[in-house]
Design a protein around this motif. Structure first.
Motif, PDB file in Angstrom:
ATOM      1  N   TYR A   6       0.861  -1.215   0.056  1.00  0.00           N
ATOM      2  CA  TYR A   6       0.014   0.131  -0.066  1.00  0.00           C
ATOM      3  C   TYR A   6       0.928   1.299  -0.041  1.00  0.00           C
ATOM      4  CZ  TYR A   6      -3.836  -3.191   1.210  1.00  0.00           C
ATOM      5  OH  TYR A   6      -4.927  -4.157   1.459  1.00  0.00           O
ATOM      6  N   ASP A   7       2.054   1.153   0.654  1.00  0.00           N
ATOM      7  CA  ASP A   7       2.979   2.510   0.864  1.00  0.00           C
ATOM      8  C   ASP A   7       4.237   2.060   1.552  1.00  0.00           C
ATOM      9  OD1 ASP A   7       2.096   2.042   3.732  1.00  0.00           O
ATOM     10  OD2 ASP A   7       0.300   3.413   3.319  1.00  0.00           O
ATOM     11  N   ASP A   8       4.882   2.866   2.225  1.00  0.00           N
ATOM     12  CA  ASP A   8       6.103   2.310   2.820  1.00  0.00           C
ATOM     13  C   ASP A   8       6.146   2.525   4.355  1.00  0.00           C
ATOM     14  OD1 ASP A   8       7.687   2.148   0.563  1.00  0.00           O
ATOM     15  OD2 ASP A   8       7.944   4.281   0.276  1.00  0.00           O
ATOM     16  N   GLU A   9       4.753   2.680   4.994  1.00  0.00           N
ATOM     17  CA  GLU A   9       4.749   2.908   6.414  1.00  0.00           C
ATOM     18  C   GLU A   9       5.343   2.093   7.228  1.00  0.00           C
ATOM     19  OE1 GLU A   9       0.513   2.458   7.993  1.00  0.00           O
ATOM     20  OE2 GLU A   9       1.974   1.767   9.486  1.00  0.00           O
ATOM     21  N   ASP A  10       5.260   0.690   6.802  1.00  0.00           N
ATOM     22  CA  ASP A  10       5.958  -0.256   7.773  1.00  0.00           C
ATOM     23  C   ASP A  10       7.464  -0.237   7.480  1.00  0.00           C
ATOM     24  OD1 ASP A  10       5.703  -1.392   4.879  1.00  0.00           O
ATOM     25  OD2 ASP A  10       6.058  -3.010   5.667  1.00  0.00           O
ATOM     26  N   ARG A  11       8.087   0.010   6.378  1.00  0.00           N
ATOM     27  CA  ARG A  11       9.595   0.011   6.207  1.00  0.00           C
ATOM     28  C   ARG A  11       9.879   1.416   7.021  1.00  0.00           C
ATOM     29  NH1 ARG A  11      11.055  -3.341   2.035  1.00  0.00           N
ATOM     30  NH2 ARG A  11      13.241  -2.814   2.313  1.00  0.00           N
ATOM     31  N   ASP A  12       9.375   2.475   6.879  1.00  0.00           N
ATOM     32  CA  ASP A  12       9.681   3.643   7.530  1.00  0.00           C
ATOM     33  C   ASP A  12       9.887   3.174   9.148  1.00  0.00           C
ATOM     34  OD1 ASP A  12       9.670   5.008   5.168  1.00  0.00           O
ATOM     35  OD2 ASP A  12       7.932   5.870   5.290  1.00  0.00           O
ATOM     36  N   PHE A  13       8.695   2.698   9.680  1.00  0.00           N
ATOM     37  CA  PHE A  13       8.567   2.479  11.107  1.00  0.00           C
ATOM     38  C   PHE A  13      10.094   1.445  11.222  1.00  0.00           C
ATOM     39  CE2 PHE A  13       7.820  -0.492  14.460  1.00  0.00           C
ATOM     40  CZ  PHE A  13       7.502   0.435  15.505  1.00  0.00           C
ATOM     41  N   ALA A  14      10.394   0.237  10.559  1.00  0.00           N
ATOM     42  CA  ALA A  14      11.567  -0.459  10.937  1.00  0.00           C
ATOM     43  C   ALA A  14      12.816   0.560  10.904  1.00  0.00           C
ATOM     44  CB  ALA A  14      11.509  -1.248   9.537  1.00  0.00           C
ATOM     45  N   ASP A  15      13.135   1.216   9.880  1.00  0.00           N
ATOM     46  CA  ASP A  15      14.006   2.260   9.935  1.00  0.00           C
ATOM     47  C   ASP A  15      14.066   2.984  11.110  1.00  0.00           C
ATOM     48  OD1 ASP A  15      14.542   1.258   7.258  1.00  0.00           O
ATOM     49  OD2 ASP A  15      13.998   3.060   6.225  1.00  0.00           O
ATOM     50  N   SER A  16      12.935   3.552  11.572  1.00  0.00           N
ATOM     51  CA  SER A  16      12.947   4.291  12.611  1.00  0.00           C
ATOM     52  C   SER A  16      13.400   3.922  13.881  1.00  0.00           C
ATOM     53  CB  SER A  16      11.834   5.273  12.876  1.00  0.00           C
ATOM     54  OG  SER A  16      10.595   4.326  13.270  1.00  0.00           O
ATOM     55  N   VAL A  17      13.064   2.265  14.093  1.00  0.00           N
ATOM     56  CA  VAL A  17      13.560   1.963  15.199  1.00  0.00           C
ATOM     57  C   VAL A  17      14.726   0.972  15.103  1.00  0.00           C
ATOM     58  CG1 VAL A  17      11.282   2.174  16.185  1.00  0.00           C
ATOM     59  CG2 VAL A  17      11.875   0.129  14.831  1.00  0.00           C
ATOM     60  N   GLY A  18      15.213   0.805  13.990  1.00  0.00           N
ATOM     61  CA  GLY A  18      16.638  -0.078  13.743  1.00  0.00           C
ATOM     62  C   GLY A  18      16.304  -1.449  13.481  1.00  0.00           C
ATOM     63  N   ILE A  19      15.155  -1.873  12.909  1.00  0.00           N
ATOM     64  CA  ILE A  19      14.884  -3.302  12.677  1.00  0.00           C
ATOM     65  C   ILE A  19      15.382  -3.313  11.280  1.00  0.00           C
ATOM     66  CG2 ILE A  19      13.080  -4.923  11.928  1.00  0.00           C
ATOM     67  CD1 ILE A  19      11.123  -3.770  13.989  1.00  0.00           C
ATOM     68  N   ARG A  20      16.241  -4.345  11.255  1.00  0.00           N
ATOM     69  CA  ARG A  20      16.857  -4.832   9.866  1.00  0.00           C
ATOM     70  C   ARG A  20      15.929  -5.723   9.110  1.00  0.00           C
ATOM     71  NH1 ARG A  20      19.188  -5.021   5.219  1.00  0.00           N
ATOM     72  NH2 ARG A  20      21.109  -6.168   4.939  1.00  0.00           N
ATOM     73  N   VAL A  21      15.484  -5.169   7.835  1.00  0.00           N
ATOM     74  CA  VAL A  21      14.624  -5.814   6.796  1.00  0.00           C
ATOM     75  C   VAL A  21      15.418  -6.183   5.488  1.00  0.00           C
ATOM     76  CG1 VAL A  21      12.853  -5.513   5.350  1.00  0.00           C
ATOM     77  CG2 VAL A  21      12.726  -4.463   7.701  1.00  0.00           C
ATOM     78  N   ILE A  22      15.474  -7.632   5.388  1.00  0.00           N
ATOM     79  CA  ILE A  22      16.333  -8.114   4.163  1.00  0.00           C
ATOM     80  C   ILE A  22      15.287  -8.626   3.068  1.00  0.00           C
ATOM     81  CG2 ILE A  22      17.979  -9.861   3.337  1.00  0.00           C
ATOM     82  CD1 ILE A  22      19.199  -9.808   6.158  1.00  0.00           C
ATOM     83  N   PRO A  23      15.282  -7.658   2.114  1.00  0.00           N
ATOM     84  CA  PRO A  23      14.016  -8.123   1.113  1.00  0.00           C
ATOM     85  C   PRO A  23      14.596  -9.130   0.226  1.00  0.00           C
ATOM     86  CG  PRO A  23      15.321  -5.878   0.526  1.00  0.00           C
ATOM     87  CD  PRO A  23      15.961  -6.247   1.913  1.00  0.00           C
ATOM     88  N   ILE A  24      13.658  -9.694  -0.515  1.00  0.00           N
ATOM     89  CA  ILE A  24      13.912 -11.059  -1.129  1.00  0.00           C
ATOM     90  C   ILE A  24      14.856 -10.826  -2.351  1.00  0.00           C
ATOM     91  CG2 ILE A  24      12.076 -10.695  -3.020  1.00  0.00           C
ATOM     92  CD1 ILE A  24      12.831 -14.024  -1.122  1.00  0.00           C
ATOM     93  N   ASP A  25      14.891  -9.561  -2.920  1.00  0.00           N
ATOM     94  CA  ASP A  25      16.009  -9.594  -3.964  1.00  0.00           C
ATOM     95  C   ASP A  25      17.538  -9.661  -3.419  1.00  0.00           C
ATOM     96  OD1 ASP A  25      15.589  -7.006  -2.631  1.00  0.00           O
ATOM     97  OD2 ASP A  25      16.114  -5.921  -4.428  1.00  0.00           O
ATOM     98  N   GLU A  26      17.595  -9.286  -2.184  1.00  0.00           N
ATOM     99  CA  GLU A  26      18.793  -9.212  -1.545  1.00  0.00           C
ATOM    100  C   GLU A  26      19.261 -10.715  -1.118  1.00  0.00           C
ATOM    101  OE1 GLU A  26      19.576  -6.325   1.653  1.00  0.00           O
ATOM    102  OE2 GLU A  26      21.282  -7.540   2.363  1.00  0.00           O
TER     103      GLU A  26
END
Ligand code: MN
Ligand code: MN
Length: 320
Positions: A197-217
């Motif tokens: 829908y948007d980047d809301e979840d990823r922005d939250f991850a960045d703001s609190v320091g959660i590491r997200v490894i997307p599928i392309d990586e």
């Protein structure tokens, strides 16, 4: 020590298609049974999907997972580990949810898991949709925040749904961070993909320091490299492992409510668990198996196989 044998029924004593199906053919010990204190690793069903926003069905997951888990034998084919000889494991039955009341169900789940934590039992859960993990964390991380390694197509870090609804299977880890159950700097999410829908979840991850490894990586680096980083992030503190079956490509795991294309195959699905090195696992789950979308049982068989690998890793780390 109790009179329970804690060994699965052998296919040489009773064919695997016969008998009452418990997880991996283990003995059943009730959560209020005094023998609970002898159990080191408890397999639990959470037949509940009231947090599901799209295609429902994971309330039927535990029953199909129990059925297909009778395919599991005593020894790990890769490592040779015989987990049922190394630790006392039992099927602790299902948490009784209230299918008509989401908040009451979460309280019931937390109360159930608090009994396990009090008895020193490490829970290995078969969901249920992913909201199930929040009330489990309320029990498991009751004293101090834990790290988490999270396999999923989705971050489940959204703030709400349809305006103000705070509790869905898309929000559990946002709530868990807010409630101080997760240490976000020790959280790594692997396999994230799909339209959004948007980047809301990823922005939250960045703001609190959660590491997200997307599928392309994930695909570019490979399982070993990615899992080395995930384990480093979790560190040597208490860590929960949460495995949404929609992490796996829908060609291998069609039985789920929110599939996303381009995911790992069934071999990689097992490999990521085998590469959990030196992680102190205080609980783990496999969620979002939805039998109505895969009556063949193949998704549930994969889910049960992932549960077995998780069990071997909990044993390797040394249960209490
Ligand atoms: Mn999920
Ligand atoms: Mn998901």
């Amino acid at each position: 020590m109790s009179d329970v044998d804690f060994q699965p029924v052998s296919g040489f004593d009773l064919p695997r298609f016969a008998g009452i199906p418990t997880f991996m053919r283990l003995p059943h010990v009730g959560v209020d049974d005094p023998r609970l204190g002898d159990v080191q690793i408890g397999l639990v069903g959470v037949p509940w999907d009231s947090g599901t926003t799209n295609r429902p069905g994971p309330r039927h997951g535990p029953r199909q997972l129990r059925d297909l888990s009778t395919m599991i034998r005593a020894q790990n084919g890769i490592t040779g580990m015989r987990p049922f000889e190394a630790a006392r494991c039992a099927d602790l039955g299902d948490v009784p949810p209230n299918p008509a009341d989401l908040m009451d169900s979460m309280d019931r789940i937390t109360a159930f898991y608090r009994k396990l934590v009090a008895a020193g039992v490490i829970p290995l859960t078969a969901g249920g949709d992913h909201l199930s993990t929040l009330p489990i964390l309320r029990a498991v991380a009751g004293k101090a925040p834990v790290g988490m390694i999270h396999f999923d197509s989705h971050t489940d870090l959204f703030n709400g749904y349809f305006g103000g609804t705070k509790y869905t299977h898309g929000t559990p880890f946002r709530r868990a961070v807010e409630e101080g159950l997760l240490d976000p700097k020790r959280v790594c999410m692997v396999g994230i993909r799909g339209t959004t829908y948007d980047d809301e979840d990823r922005d939250f991850a960045d703001s609190v320091g959660i590491r997200v490894i997307p599928i392309d990586e994930f695909h570019a680096r490979g399982v070993e490299d990615v899992m080395r980083e995930a384990c480093d992030i979790a560190g040597d503190g208490d860590t929960y492992v949460s495995y949404d079956i929609d992490f796996v490509d829908p060609a291998f795991a069609p039985g789920t409510g929110t599939p996303e294309i381009g995911g790992p195959n069934s071999y990689q699905a097992i490999q990521v668990v085998q590469h959990l090195q030196e992680v102190r696992i205080v609980g783990a789950d496999v969620v979002e198996v939805s039998p109505p979308f895969d009556p063949s049982g193949n998704t549930a068989f994969l889910g049960a196989s992932i549960m077995f690998e998780l069990l071997c890793k909990i044993v390797e780390a040394g249960p209490k």
